[in-house]
Scaffold this motif. Structure first.
Motif, PDB file in Angstrom:
ATOM      1  N   MET A   1      42.402  51.738  47.320  1.00 54.68           N
ATOM      2  CA  MET A   1      41.428  51.317  46.346  1.00 54.68           C
ATOM      3  C   MET A   1      40.929  52.553  45.601  1.00 54.68           C
ATOM      4  O   MET A   1      40.593  53.547  46.211  1.00 54.68           O
ATOM      5  CB  MET A   1      40.278  50.597  47.053  1.00 54.68           C
ATOM      6  N   LYS A   2      40.859  52.451  44.302  1.00 50.73           N
ATOM      7  CA  LYS A   2      40.444  53.587  43.465  1.00 50.73           C
ATOM      8  C   LYS A   2      38.936  53.556  43.254  1.00 50.73           C
ATOM      9  O   LYS A   2      38.374  52.536  42.869  1.00 50.73           O
ATOM     10  CB  LYS A   2      41.150  53.518  42.116  1.00 50.73           C
ATOM     11  N   GLN A   3      38.271  54.687  43.514  1.00 51.34           N
ATOM     12  CA  GLN A   3      36.836  54.776  43.265  1.00 51.34           C
ATOM     13  C   GLN A   3      36.609  55.231  41.833  1.00 51.34           C
ATOM     14  O   GLN A   3      37.262  56.156  41.352  1.00 51.34           O
ATOM     15  CB  GLN A   3      36.168  55.761  44.224  1.00 51.34           C
ATOM     16  N   VAL A   4      35.692  54.540  41.140  1.00 53.11           N
ATOM     17  CA  VAL A   4      35.322  54.915  39.776  1.00 53.11           C
ATOM     18  C   VAL A   4      33.925  55.515  39.796  1.00 53.11           C
ATOM     19  O   VAL A   4      33.154  55.294  40.726  1.00 53.11           O
ATOM     20  CB  VAL A   4      35.397  53.708  38.814  1.00 53.11           C
ATOM     21  N   ASN A   5      33.611  56.288  38.761  1.00 53.44           N
ATOM     22  CA  ASN A   5      32.346  57.011  38.726  1.00 53.44           C
ATOM     23  C   ASN A   5      31.220  56.276  38.024  1.00 53.44           C
ATOM     24  O   ASN A   5      30.094  56.747  38.017  1.00 53.44           O
ATOM     25  CB  ASN A   5      32.547  58.367  38.045  1.00 53.44           C
ATOM     26  N   SER A   6      31.546  55.132  37.401  1.00 52.40           N
ATOM     27  CA  SER A   6      30.547  54.441  36.608  1.00 52.40           C
ATOM     28  C   SER A   6      30.809  52.948  36.578  1.00 52.40           C
ATOM     29  O   SER A   6      31.961  52.515  36.595  1.00 52.40           O
ATOM     30  CB  SER A   6      30.582  55.007  35.181  1.00 52.40           C
ATOM     31  N   LEU A   7      29.739  52.174  36.486  1.00 51.77           N
ATOM     32  CA  LEU A   7      29.887  50.737  36.312  1.00 51.77           C
ATOM     33  C   LEU A   7      30.552  50.418  34.975  1.00 51.77           C
ATOM     34  O   LEU A   7      31.193  49.393  34.829  1.00 51.77           O
ATOM     35  CB  LEU A   7      28.526  50.049  36.379  1.00 51.77           C
ATOM     36  N   VAL A   8      30.406  51.306  34.008  1.00 48.29           N
ATOM     37  CA  VAL A   8      31.049  51.118  32.700  1.00 48.29           C
ATOM     38  C   VAL A   8      32.559  50.973  32.878  1.00 48.29           C
ATOM     39  O   VAL A   8      33.194  50.151  32.213  1.00 48.29           O
ATOM     40  CB  VAL A   8      30.710  52.286  31.743  1.00 48.29           C
ATOM     41  N   LEU A  88      27.493  38.063  45.540  1.00 39.46           N
ATOM     42  CA  LEU A  88      26.606  38.987  46.250  1.00 39.46           C
ATOM     43  C   LEU A  88      26.981  38.974  47.720  1.00 39.46           C
ATOM     44  O   LEU A  88      27.057  37.915  48.343  1.00 39.46           O
ATOM     45  CB  LEU A  88      25.153  38.579  46.067  1.00 39.46           C
ATOM     46  N   VAL A  89      27.243  40.154  48.260  1.00 43.62           N
ATOM     47  CA  VAL A  89      27.667  40.282  49.654  1.00 43.62           C
ATOM     48  C   VAL A  89      26.867  41.380  50.330  1.00 43.62           C
ATOM     49  O   VAL A  89      26.205  42.182  49.686  1.00 43.62           O
ATOM     50  CB  VAL A  89      29.184  40.597  49.752  1.00 43.62           C
ATOM     51  N   GLY A  90      26.983  41.434  51.642  1.00 38.07           N
ATOM     52  CA  GLY A  90      26.331  42.480  52.410  1.00 38.07           C
ATOM     53  C   GLY A  90      27.050  43.812  52.249  1.00 38.07           C
ATOM     54  O   GLY A  90      28.238  43.867  51.959  1.00 38.07           O
ATOM     55  N   GLU A  91      26.322  44.868  52.447  1.00 39.55           N
ATOM     56  CA  GLU A  91      26.890  46.214  52.331  1.00 39.55           C
ATOM     57  C   GLU A  91      28.055  46.416  53.300  1.00 39.55           C
ATOM     58  O   GLU A  91      29.056  47.039  52.971  1.00 39.55           O
ATOM     59  CB  GLU A  91      25.795  47.248  52.593  1.00 39.55           C
ATOM     60  N   GLU A  92      27.942  45.829  54.484  1.00 40.97           N
ATOM     61  CA  GLU A  92      28.984  45.985  55.492  1.00 40.97           C
ATOM     62  C   GLU A  92      30.314  45.399  55.021  1.00 40.97           C
ATOM     63  O   GLU A  92      31.378  45.966  55.281  1.00 40.97           O
ATOM     64  CB  GLU A  92      28.569  45.315  56.814  1.00 40.97           C
ATOM     65  N   GLU A  93      30.260  44.268  54.314  1.00 39.85           N
ATOM     66  CA  GLU A  93      31.484  43.637  53.827  1.00 39.85           C
ATOM     67  C   GLU A  93      32.212  44.546  52.836  1.00 39.85           C
ATOM     68  O   GLU A  93      33.427  44.687  52.876  1.00 39.85           O
ATOM     69  CB  GLU A  93      31.164  42.289  53.173  1.00 39.85           C
ATOM     70  N   ILE A  94      31.464  45.187  51.974  1.00 46.95           N
ATOM     71  CA  ILE A  94      32.079  46.114  51.018  1.00 46.95           C
ATOM     72  C   ILE A  94      32.620  47.339  51.749  1.00 46.95           C
ATOM     73  O   ILE A  94      33.718  47.801  51.478  1.00 46.95           O
ATOM     74  CB  ILE A  94      31.079  46.520  49.914  1.00 46.95           C
ATOM     75  N   ASP A  95      31.855  47.852  52.704  1.00 45.29           N
ATOM     76  CA  ASP A  95      32.309  49.033  53.462  1.00 45.29           C
ATOM     77  C   ASP A  95      33.631  48.771  54.178  1.00 45.29           C
ATOM     78  O   ASP A  95      34.499  49.634  54.227  1.00 45.29           O
ATOM     79  CB  ASP A  95      31.240  49.475  54.452  1.00 45.29           C
ATOM     80  N   VAL A  96      33.797  47.573  54.735  1.00 49.41           N
ATOM     81  CA  VAL A  96      35.040  47.212  55.418  1.00 49.41           C
ATOM     82  C   VAL A  96      36.205  47.227  54.426  1.00 49.41           C
ATOM     83  O   VAL A  96      37.287  47.737  54.728  1.00 49.41           O
ATOM     84  CB  VAL A  96      34.909  45.831  56.107  1.00 49.41           C
ATOM     85  N   LEU A  97      35.984  46.699  53.236  1.00 50.11           N
ATOM     86  CA  LEU A  97      37.042  46.658  52.222  1.00 50.11           C
ATOM     87  C   LEU A  97      37.481  48.051  51.795  1.00 50.11           C
ATOM     88  O   LEU A  97      38.669  48.312  51.623  1.00 50.11           O
ATOM     89  CB  LEU A  97      36.584  45.879  50.986  1.00 50.11           C
ATOM     90  N   ILE A  98      36.529  48.940  51.586  1.00 52.77           N
ATOM     91  CA  ILE A  98      36.903  50.265  51.070  1.00 52.77           C
ATOM     92  C   ILE A  98      37.516  51.154  52.142  1.00 52.77           C
ATOM     93  O   ILE A  98      38.181  52.126  51.822  1.00 52.77           O
ATOM     94  CB  ILE A  98      35.711  50.969  50.384  1.00 52.77           C
ATOM     95  N   GLU A  99      37.296  50.814  53.401  1.00 50.20           N
ATOM     96  CA  GLU A  99      37.872  51.612  54.483  1.00 50.20           C
ATOM     97  C   GLU A  99      39.323  51.265  54.746  1.00 50.20           C
ATOM     98  O   GLU A  99      40.028  51.994  55.438  1.00 50.20           O
ATOM     99  CB  GLU A  99      37.048  51.429  55.762  1.00 50.20           C
ATOM    100  N   LYS A 100      39.807  50.155  54.193  1.00 46.68           N
ATOM    101  CA  LYS A 100      41.197  49.737  54.410  1.00 46.68           C
ATOM    102  C   LYS A 100      42.167  50.653  53.707  1.00 46.68           C
ATOM    103  O   LYS A 100      41.963  51.203  52.708  1.00 46.68           O
ATOM    104  CB  LYS A 100      41.420  48.308  53.919  1.00 46.68           C
TER     105      LYS A 100
END
Length: 100
Positions: A1-8, A88-100
């Protein structure tokens, strides 16, 4: 997964792609003492966390300590809600996705 620096960057990706995008979003506030607060309890020194994942391909995360910058991010979030399906999801759900 690619991290971006801005919501834009996420808004631009949504505008360029098809119309069936899905965005997972988490927003929460903590004081500098790490106590979670609600909107009505916002105090000076509050950190505002925003995390978003677009189609399991782009990831954005930022901690805001400036209310003006957070308001600008909220405007972009509202734009995203008009362009794509936002869940809208919990922070943990997003953390699990980005750790894959």
């Amino acid at each position: 997964m690619k991290q971006v620096n801005s919501l834009v960057e996420i808004v631009e990706a949504v505008k360029k792609g098809s119309t069936d995008h899905k965005i997972l979003l988490n927003q929460h506030e903590t004081s500098r003492s790490a106590v979670t607060l609600g909107d009505e309890d916002t105090e000076s020194g509050t950190r505002l966390h925003v995390k978003a994942v677009l189609d399991n391909s782009l990831y954005y995360s930022e901690v805001f300590t400036d209310d003006t910058l957070y308001e600008e991010a909220n405007e972009l979030i509202q734009e995203l809600k008009s362009l794509a399906q936002v869940e809208l999801v919990g922070e943990e759900e997003i953390d699990v996705l980005i750790e894959k």
